[in-house]
Design an enzyme around this catalytic site. Structure first.
Site, PDB file in Angstrom:
ATOM      1  CG  ASP A  72      20.786  59.660  16.094  1.00 60.46           C
ATOM      2  OD1 ASP A  72      21.696  60.355  16.588  1.00 60.46           O
ATOM      3  OD2 ASP A  72      20.845  59.175  14.957  1.00 60.46           O
ATOM      4  CB  THR A 116      29.418  74.925  17.437  1.00 67.30           C
ATOM      5  OG1 THR A 116      29.804  74.306  18.671  1.00 67.30           O
ATOM      6  CG2 THR A 116      30.220  76.191  17.246  1.00 67.30           C
ATOM      7  CE  LYS A 155      32.010  74.879  20.923  1.00 63.41           C
ATOM      8  NZ  LYS A 155      32.761  74.021  21.833  1.00 63.41           N
ATOM      9  CB  CYS A 183      35.874  71.929  17.273  1.00 59.55           C
ATOM     10  SG  CYS A 183      34.773  70.766  18.098  1.00 59.55           S
ATOM     11  CE1 TYR A 192      40.162  66.531  17.128  1.00 62.14           C
ATOM     12  CE2 TYR A 192      38.829  64.666  16.443  1.00 62.14           C
ATOM     13  CZ  TYR A 192      39.075  65.712  17.309  1.00 62.14           C
ATOM     14  OH  TYR A 192      38.238  65.923  18.383  1.00 62.14           O
ATOM     15  NE  ARG A 229      49.749  65.550  15.831  1.00 60.38           N
ATOM     16  CZ  ARG A 229      49.017  66.624  15.559  1.00 60.38           C
ATOM     17  NH1 ARG A 229      49.246  67.757  16.216  1.00 60.38           N
ATOM     18  NH2 ARG A 229      48.065  66.581  14.650  1.00 60.38           N
TER      19      ARG A 229
END
Length: 452
Positions: free
Chosen positions: A57, A149, A236, A290, A350, A432
């Site tokens: 990293d 991805t 994916k 994503c 999120y 929600r």
């Protein structure tokens, strides 16, 4: 670290069993590039298997914490203890110089983020930097596996040529394969170890064979080999496209709730008792690193228009504005103009329990409320005030007497204990379907259900 002679896996004249034993005994050095929320758990599981992993990293503070046996990633059950154990026994070490790890590794696993540019094109900057570093230390027989991805075609059209150019090796001297990361925050170790089948596809048959050998050992679930790396990359992003379109359907149905005057959520749940129906539930919008990104990975690579997926993105992106419109409408019914209103927004991340704000629907919702002139307080109990995109206020510091409205965007567990009876009459927009019964004294509008 294992001191026996190291071996490599790609294009090497040895049988599968010998290579399997070499991998699990630590004689195949592994480097994992990217030690974030998904990368560190992946490096840990590789270290469990092989006892010989170097994590990479570029953030030296991340490296220092890992080498001290401390996980910089929070909210992952079992990871803290696993990192402490692996570093203590020497199975995992971290470095902040990718070329150092690349010079000795025989298997290179890349799991760095792929983001979007301002004009919503895939940004492969982090991937390019990692691949260039790997290329500088690439040796014949090495295997490179991309778990980041990426847009379909990246391994064959970008990664492989870049490695050839930087390393000077011919294309038949090293392998490149793609294995989609199928992992969720909060359950990373479980997912990596085999909650779902692994998928692998290489740029050639030998790359696929090596990837399958590795993941057969890493996972206790099935390993599905597909035709090539581009197919694996597509698997994916197609998973994300499916969810984006399905959620968009639910959100569009939620937007027609007032016209139909029914509980849309009830109708969805009953419809789903038919085995050929699987509609997701509506909400405040789609966030994270994503689902909001993956459609653009495909849009960028195809010439054919994709109006369904484009519309799904627009529908899901419209949900914060839908919540605001309902708040404005309900406040007006109580003779309060939005520009005169004080509003608390509950939840900025999120997802509940995950300290991630990328593409969070709460961000455009807060921005819209501020633009309309409302006085806005943002509450999120799991975010660090120093890194939040807006000033945060503790719930107990929100001015109760002046409050006109509340919008629940993220249903953190901490919000379940709010005593709504202690507040004067409010307009509450529940994004929600999570407000407790104690909110019944207020004017509550639940997305998809209507007035509570």
């Amino acid at each position: 670290m294992i001191s026996e002679e190291y071996i490599r896996l790609y294009g090497i004249d040895s049988d599968q069993e010998e290579q399997r034993i070499a991998l699990t005994s630590g004689r195949v050095p592994v480097a994992v590039y990217g030690l974030g929320k998904m990368g560190l758990p992946l490096a840990a599981v590789y270290a469990e298997l092989t006892g010989n992993v170097t994590g990479v990293d570029i953030d030296s503070s991340v490296v220092d914490r890992i080498n001290a046996g401390v996980s910089p990633v929070t909210g992952e059950p079992g990871l803290d203890d696993l990192i402490a154990s692996l570093t203590a026994e020497g199975s995992l070490e971290a470095v902040d110089t990718p070329t150092v790890a690349a010079a000795t590794a025989a298997v290179h696993v890349v799991i760095v983020p792929t983001t979007l540019t301002r004009d919503k094109h895939p940004d492969l900057t982090a991937l390019e930097a990692a691949v260039e570093s790997i290329g500088a230390g690439l040796s014949p027989g090495d295997q490179v596996i991309i778990e980041s991805t990426v847009p379909p075609g990246t391994c064959g059209g970008f990664v492989k040529p870049l490695l050839e150019r930087v390393s000077g090796l011919s294309p038949d001297q090293f392998g490149v394969a793609f294995c989609p990361e199928r992992t969720s925050s909060g359950r990373a170790l479980e997912d990596i170890r085999g909650a779902y089948p692994k998928v692998v596809g290489g740029v050639d048959d030998e790359s696929t064979r090596v990837a399958r050998l590795i993941y057969d050992e890493l996972s206790n679930n099935d390993v599905i080999t597909v035709s090539d790396a581009t197919t694996a990359e597509s698997v994916k992003v197609f998973e994300g496209l499916y969810r984006d379109v399905n959620i968009a359907l639910a959100n569009e149905l939620a937007q027609i709730r007032d016209d139909l005057e029914i509980d849309v959520v009830e109708a969805i749940m009953v419809a789903n008792t038919q085995p050929f129906c699987d509609i997701h539930l509506p909400g405040a919008g789609v966030g994270g690193h994503c689902i909001p990104y993956y459609p653009y990975f495909v849009f960028d690579r195809v010439k054919t228009s994709m109006p369904l997926c484009q519309t799904a993105r627009e529908t899901n992106d419209s949900m914060p504005q839908f919540l605001v419109s309902k708040l404005v409408e309900r406040l007006a019914a109580h003779e309060t103009a939005i520009e005169d209103a004080t509003v608390v927004v509950l939840g900025l991340t999120y997802r509940p329990g995950v300290a991630e704000v990328r593409a969070s629907p709460a961000i455009p919702l807060v921005e819209t409320l501020q633009h309309l002139g409302a006085r806005v307080f943002v509450v999120d109990p799991i975010l660090d005030k120093a890194t939040a995109p807006f000033p945060l206020t503790a719930l107990e510091e929100v001015p109760v007497d002046d409050l006109d409205g509340a919008v629940l965007v993220t249903n953190h567990d901490e919000f379940a204990t709010i005593d709504w009876t202690s507040y004067d009459s409010l307009v509450c927009i529940d994004g929600r379907d999570a407000l407790p019964d104690s909110s019944a004294k207020h004017d509550v509008y639940v997305v998809g259900r209507g007035s509570k």
